[in-house]
Design a protein around this motif. Structure first.
Motif, PDB file in Angstrom:
ATOM      1  N   PRO A 115       0.821  -1.226   0.000  1.00  0.00           N
ATOM      2  CA  PRO A 115       0.000   0.000   0.000  1.00  0.00           C
ATOM      3  C   PRO A 115       0.849   1.270   0.000  1.00  0.00           C
ATOM      4  O   PRO A 115       0.491   2.250  -0.650  1.00  0.00           O
ATOM      5  N   LYS A 116       1.969   1.241   0.713  1.00  0.00           N
ATOM      6  CA  LYS A 116       2.806   2.436   0.811  1.00  0.00           C
ATOM      7  C   LYS A 116       3.539   2.694  -0.503  1.00  0.00           C
ATOM      8  O   LYS A 116       3.644   3.836  -0.957  1.00  0.00           O
ATOM      9  N   LEU A 117       4.041   1.644  -1.114  1.00  0.00           N
ATOM     10  CA  LEU A 117       4.733   1.822  -2.386  1.00  0.00           C
ATOM     11  C   LEU A 117       3.751   2.258  -3.460  1.00  0.00           C
ATOM     12  O   LEU A 117       4.059   3.138  -4.278  1.00  0.00           O
ATOM     13  N   ALA A 118       2.564   1.667  -3.467  1.00  0.00           N
ATOM     14  CA  ALA A 118       1.549   2.053  -4.452  1.00  0.00           C
ATOM     15  C   ALA A 118       1.175   3.522  -4.308  1.00  0.00           C
ATOM     16  O   ALA A 118       1.029   4.245  -5.303  1.00  0.00           O
ATOM     17  N   GLN A 119       1.023   3.985  -3.069  1.00  0.00           N
ATOM     18  CA  GLN A 119       0.687   5.389  -2.845  1.00  0.00           C
ATOM     19  C   GLN A 119       1.799   6.293  -3.368  1.00  0.00           C
ATOM     20  O   GLN A 119       1.530   7.315  -4.007  1.00  0.00           O
ATOM     21  N   GLN A 120       3.045   5.916  -3.131  1.00  0.00           N
ATOM     22  CA  GLN A 120       4.168   6.713  -3.614  1.00  0.00           C
ATOM     23  C   GLN A 120       4.195   6.762  -5.140  1.00  0.00           C
ATOM     24  O   GLN A 120       4.563   7.779  -5.735  1.00  0.00           O
ATOM     25  N   MET A 121       3.804   5.668  -5.783  1.00  0.00           N
ATOM     26  CA  MET A 121       3.803   5.608  -7.242  1.00  0.00           C
ATOM     27  C   MET A 121       2.553   6.233  -7.853  1.00  0.00           C
ATOM     28  O   MET A 121       2.471   6.414  -9.067  1.00  0.00           O
ATOM     29  N   GLY A 122       1.559   6.540  -7.009  1.00  0.00           N
ATOM     30  CA  GLY A 122       0.335   7.132  -7.512  1.00  0.00           C
ATOM     31  C   GLY A 122      -0.588   6.142  -8.191  1.00  0.00           C
ATOM     32  O   GLY A 122      -1.357   6.517  -9.088  1.00  0.00           O
ATOM     33  N   ILE A 123      -0.512   4.866  -7.786  1.00  0.00           N
ATOM     34  CA  ILE A 123      -1.372   3.837  -8.350  1.00  0.00           C
ATOM     35  C   ILE A 123      -2.053   3.092  -7.209  1.00  0.00           C
ATOM     36  O   ILE A 123      -1.719   3.275  -6.041  1.00  0.00           O
ATOM     37  N   THR A 124      -3.004   2.218  -7.546  1.00  0.00           N
ATOM     38  CA  THR A 124      -3.681   1.432  -6.521  1.00  0.00           C
ATOM     39  C   THR A 124      -2.810   0.245  -6.115  1.00  0.00           C
ATOM     40  O   THR A 124      -1.924  -0.191  -6.857  1.00  0.00           O
ATOM     41  N   THR A 125      -3.091  -0.271  -4.928  1.00  0.00           N
ATOM     42  CA  THR A 125      -2.374  -1.464  -4.467  1.00  0.00           C
ATOM     43  C   THR A 125      -2.626  -2.629  -5.415  1.00  0.00           C
ATOM     44  O   THR A 125      -1.719  -3.417  -5.708  1.00  0.00           O
ATOM     45  N   GLU A 126      -3.845  -2.734  -5.915  1.00  0.00           N
ATOM     46  CA  GLU A 126      -4.176  -3.821  -6.832  1.00  0.00           C
ATOM     47  C   GLU A 126      -3.367  -3.707  -8.116  1.00  0.00           C
ATOM     48  O   GLU A 126      -2.896  -4.723  -8.664  1.00  0.00           O
ATOM     49  N   LYS A 127      -3.186  -2.489  -8.594  1.00  0.00           N
ATOM     50  CA  LYS A 127      -2.371  -2.285  -9.790  1.00  0.00           C
ATOM     51  C   LYS A 127      -0.930  -2.689  -9.535  1.00  0.00           C
ATOM     52  O   LYS A 127      -0.301  -3.374 -10.355  1.00  0.00           O
ATOM     53  N   LEU A 128      -0.382  -2.292  -8.392  1.00  0.00           N
ATOM     54  CA  LEU A 128       0.989  -2.668  -8.058  1.00  0.00           C
ATOM     55  C   LEU A 128       1.130  -4.183  -8.006  1.00  0.00           C
ATOM     56  O   LEU A 128       2.110  -4.753  -8.515  1.00  0.00           O
ATOM     57  N   GLN A 129       0.158  -4.855  -7.419  1.00  0.00           N
ATOM     58  CA  GLN A 129       0.243  -6.306  -7.275  1.00  0.00           C
ATOM     59  C   GLN A 129       0.137  -7.035  -8.610  1.00  0.00           C
ATOM     60  O   GLN A 129       0.513  -8.200  -8.706  1.00  0.00           O
ATOM     61  N   SER A 130      -0.338  -6.351  -9.636  1.00  0.00           N
ATOM     62  CA  SER A 130      -0.402  -6.966 -10.963  1.00  0.00           C
ATOM     63  C   SER A 130       0.933  -6.863 -11.704  1.00  0.00           C
ATOM     64  O   SER A 130       1.113  -7.497 -12.741  1.00  0.00           O
ATOM     65  N   LEU A 131       1.866  -6.072 -11.164  1.00  0.00           N
ATOM     66  CA  LEU A 131       3.173  -5.897 -11.795  1.00  0.00           C
ATOM     67  C   LEU A 131       4.151  -6.959 -11.327  1.00  0.00           C
ATOM     68  O   LEU A 131       3.973  -7.568 -10.270  1.00  0.00           O
ATOM     69  N   ARG A 132       5.202  -7.154 -12.104  1.00  0.00           N
ATOM     70  CA  ARG A 132       6.268  -8.069 -11.710  1.00  0.00           C
ATOM     71  C   ARG A 132       7.305  -7.296 -10.909  1.00  0.00           C
ATOM     72  O   ARG A 132       7.745  -6.220 -11.319  1.00  0.00           O
ATOM     73  N   PRO A 133       7.706  -7.825  -9.749  1.00  0.00           N
ATOM     74  CA  PRO A 133       8.649  -7.077  -8.911  1.00  0.00           C
ATOM     75  C   PRO A 133      10.026  -6.951  -9.565  1.00  0.00           C
ATOM     76  O   PRO A 133      10.425  -7.779 -10.383  1.00  0.00           O
ATOM     77  N   LEU A 134      10.727  -5.906  -9.186  1.00  0.00           N
ATOM     78  CA  LEU A 134      12.091  -5.694  -9.641  1.00  0.00           C
ATOM     79  C   LEU A 134      13.054  -6.449  -8.725  1.00  0.00           C
ATOM     80  O   LEU A 134      12.667  -6.983  -7.690  1.00  0.00           O
ATOM     81  N   LEU A 135      14.305  -6.460  -9.120  1.00  0.00           N
ATOM     82  CA  LEU A 135      15.329  -7.142  -8.334  1.00  0.00           C
ATOM     83  C   LEU A 135      16.155  -6.098  -7.587  1.00  0.00           C
ATOM     84  O   LEU A 135      16.819  -5.259  -8.202  1.00  0.00           O
ATOM     85  N   PHE A 136      16.104  -6.161  -6.257  1.00  0.00           N
ATOM     86  CA  PHE A 136      16.917  -5.284  -5.409  1.00  0.00           C
ATOM     87  C   PHE A 136      17.897  -6.166  -4.635  1.00  0.00           C
ATOM     88  O   PHE A 136      17.597  -6.656  -3.548  1.00  0.00           O
ATOM     89  N   ASP A 137      19.046  -6.374  -5.212  1.00  0.00           N
ATOM     90  CA  ASP A 137      20.040  -7.284  -4.659  1.00  0.00           C
ATOM     91  C   ASP A 137      20.535  -6.763  -3.312  1.00  0.00           C
ATOM     92  O   ASP A 137      21.072  -5.642  -3.238  1.00  0.00           O
ATOM     93  N   PRO A 138      20.376  -7.539  -2.224  1.00  0.00           N
ATOM     94  CA  PRO A 138      20.783  -7.052  -0.897  1.00  0.00           C
ATOM     95  C   PRO A 138      22.295  -6.963  -0.713  1.00  0.00           C
ATOM     96  O   PRO A 138      22.757  -6.451   0.316  1.00  0.00           O
ATOM     97  N   THR A 139      23.077  -7.436  -1.678  1.00  0.00           N
ATOM     98  CA  THR A 139      24.536  -7.277  -1.591  1.00  0.00           C
ATOM     99  C   THR A 139      25.005  -6.003  -2.290  1.00  0.00           C
ATOM    100  O   THR A 139      26.198  -5.695  -2.286  1.00  0.00           O
ATOM    101  N   PHE A 140      24.103  -5.282  -2.918  1.00  0.00           N
ATOM    102  CA  PHE A 140      24.355  -3.975  -3.529  1.00  0.00           C
ATOM    103  C   PHE A 140      25.502  -3.984  -4.550  1.00  0.00           C
ATOM    104  O   PHE A 140      26.422  -3.152  -4.467  1.00  0.00           O
ATOM    105  N   PRO A 141      25.489  -4.889  -5.541  1.00  0.00           N
ATOM    106  CA  PRO A 141      26.560  -4.876  -6.548  1.00  0.00           C
ATOM    107  C   PRO A 141      26.505  -3.605  -7.392  1.00  0.00           C
ATOM    108  O   PRO A 141      25.434  -3.183  -7.832  1.00  0.00           O
ATOM    109  N   LEU A 142      27.656  -3.002  -7.632  1.00  0.00           N
ATOM    110  CA  LEU A 142      27.710  -1.726  -8.337  1.00  0.00           C
ATOM    111  C   LEU A 142      27.604  -1.859  -9.847  1.00  0.00           C
ATOM    112  O   LEU A 142      27.324  -0.889 -10.540  1.00  0.00           O
TER     113      LEU A 142
END
Length: 362
Positions: free
Chosen positions: A292-319
Motif C-alpha cells: 500500500p505504501k509503495l503504491a501510494q508513492q507511485m500514484g497507483i492502486t495497491t491492486e495495480k501494483l500487485q499486478s506488476l512483476r517485482p524488480l530485483l533489489f540485490d541485498p549485496t548492492f553490486p555496483l
C-alpha cells in the motif's frame, strides 16, 4: 506525485539551477570532510545498516523522478521515515539526466539518480569528481522490463537482423546502457549489422509505453509500470535480449558530497540500503506492509501494483562495474569526449557499499 513528501518539481532549467544552488549552499558547509571524519565514517560498526542519526539536521538535494518503480528504494525510505531516522532533510528535484550532470559537476546537486550513459561518463572523464556510489534496481529473472517490439513492424517475427532501420526508443537514445546491451544481442545474432543500422530515438521513460501502444515506434525499452500496460496489449511482444542482472541505474554523487560530506552521504545510503533490505526483498508487491505504501508513492492502486512483476533489489548492492565495457561501443559511435577509457576507480566510489556490506561486529 500523490503521497510524495519533500518534493520540489522543477519546470524551467534556469529556475532549477537557482533552487538547487541555494539548497546545497545551506548544507554543504555544515559538515567537515577531514581525514579523521572520513576514517570514522568508513570504520566497522555493529550493524552497518542501523540508523546513526547525525548530530544536526543535514539537507540533501537529489535529482530524482517519480512514478516509476525503479525509484522504489527512495520511495520506501520516504514512506517509512528512514531519512528522518538519520536526521536528514531531503529535497528532490525532478530533472532530466542532461540537467543533472552539469549540476553535479558544479556541486549544485548532491546526488542524481541516473542511468549509466555516455553523458555520465563524459562528465566523469572531465575530472569533475562525480562518481557512481550506490546501485538502483535490476531486472529480475521474471521481469518483463526491457525491450518490447511492435508486432506490426516485425511480420516475420523478431530477429536481430530485422532491427535494421527500425526506430528504437530509450530514455537516452544510443547513449544509454540499454542500447549497448541491445547492440550486444543484435551483433551476436547477426554480425553483419552495423552500428549505423540501428535508429535510436530519445523519449521520457514515462511516455514510452503509451508511444508503443499508439504505434509510434518499432522497438522500445520499457520499464515498470509501463511494461504491464504492454503485457495486456496485443500490439507488442516482449523479447529477452539478455539484460544483465545488475543495476543499470543508481545514485551518482558530486565531489562535494561524496568527498567533503561523507558522513551525510553515508547516512543517506544507509537509509536507502536499509529500505532495500527491509522492504524490497522477495515478492514485496504482495507484502501487506509494503504494497500500500509503495503504491501510494507511485500514484497507483495497491491492486495495480500487485499486478506488476517485482524488480530485483540485490541485498549485496553490486555496483555493476562490468557495465564499463560499454565504453568501446560509445567510443565507436563517437559519443565519448575523453581520450582513454575510464577505470573502475575513476567511475565508482566503492567505499559506501563496502562499508554497508561489512559483516556485523560486536
Amino acid at each position: 506525485m500523490k503521497g510524495r513528501r519533500l518534493r520540489t518539481l522543477v519546470a524551467v532549467a534556469v529556475t532549477s539551477v537557482a533552487l538547487v544552488t541555494a539548497a546545497c549552499g545551506s548544507g554543504a558547509s555544515s559538515s567537515g570532510g577531514g581525514s579523521e571524519a572520513s576514517a570514522e565514517v568508513f570504520a566497522p560498526t555493529g550493524d552497518p545498516l542501523a540508523p546513526r542519526p547525525l548530530p544536526q539536521k543535514e539537507k540533501v538535494v537529489i535529482g530524482i523522478g517519480n512514478q516509476l518503480e525503479v525509484y522504489a528504494q527512495f520511495m520506501m525510505a520516504t514512506a517509512e521515515g528512514e531519512f528522518e531516522k538519520e536526521n536528514l532533510e531531503i529535497q528532490t528535484e525532478d530533472l532530466p539526466d542532461t540537467e543533472k550532470m552539469p549540476l553535479l559537476a558544479q556541486g549544485r546537486l548532491d546526488l542524481g539518480f541516473a542511468a549509466m550513459t555516455a553523458g555520465l561518463l563524459n562528465s566523469m572523464g572531465s575530472d569533475t569528481g562525480v562518481k557512481w556510489a550506490f546501485p538502483g534496481s535490476a531486472y529480475g529473472p521474471e521481469s518483463m522490463q526491457g525491450y518490447w517490439f511492435n508486432k506490426a513492424s516485425f511480420p516475420n517475427g523478431v530477429t536481430p537482423s530485422a532491427l535494421k532501420g527500425k526506430t528504437i526508443l530509450t530514455p537516452s537514445g544510443n547513449a544509454s546502457i540499454s542500447a549497448y546491451y541491445l547492440w550486444q544481442w543484435v551483433h551476436a545474432g547477426d554480425p553483419s549489422i552495423q552500428l549505423s543500422d540501428l535508429n535510436f530515438k530519445i523519449m521520457k521513460p514515462t511516455e514510452i509505453a503509451v508511444a508503443m501502444t499508439n504505434g509510434a515506434a518499432d522497438v522500445a525499452q520499457v520499464t515498470s509500470p509501463g511494461s504491464a500496460l504492454l503485457e495486456n496489449d496485443p500490439c507488442c511482444e516482449f523479447v529477452d535480449t539478455q539484460f544483465p542482472r545488475t543495476a543499470l541505474i543508481g545514485y551518482v554523487g558530486s565531489k562535494d558530497f561524496l568527498q567533503d560530506r561523507p558522513e551525510v552521504a553515508m547516512a543517506f545510503f544507509r537509509a536507502i540500503a536499509r529500505s532495500q533490505r527491509d522492504y524490497l526483498q522477495g515478492d514485496y508487491h504482495n507484502n501487506p506492509e509494503v504494497a500500500p505504501k509503495l503504491a501510494q508513492q507511485m500514484g497507483i492502486t495497491t491492486e495495480k501494483l500487485q499486478s506488476l512483476r517485482p524488480l530485483l533489489f540485490d541485498p549485496t548492492f553490486p555496483l555493476g562495474t562490468e557495465h564499463l565495457a560499454a565504453q568501446q561501443y560509445w567510443r565507436d559511435l563517437g559519443l565519448l569526449n575523453y581520450p582513454t577509457n575510464l577505470t573502475e576507480e575513476q567511475v565508482y566510489d566503492t567505499r559506501y557499499v563496502e562499508t554497508l556490506t561489512k559483516s556485523p561486529t560486536t
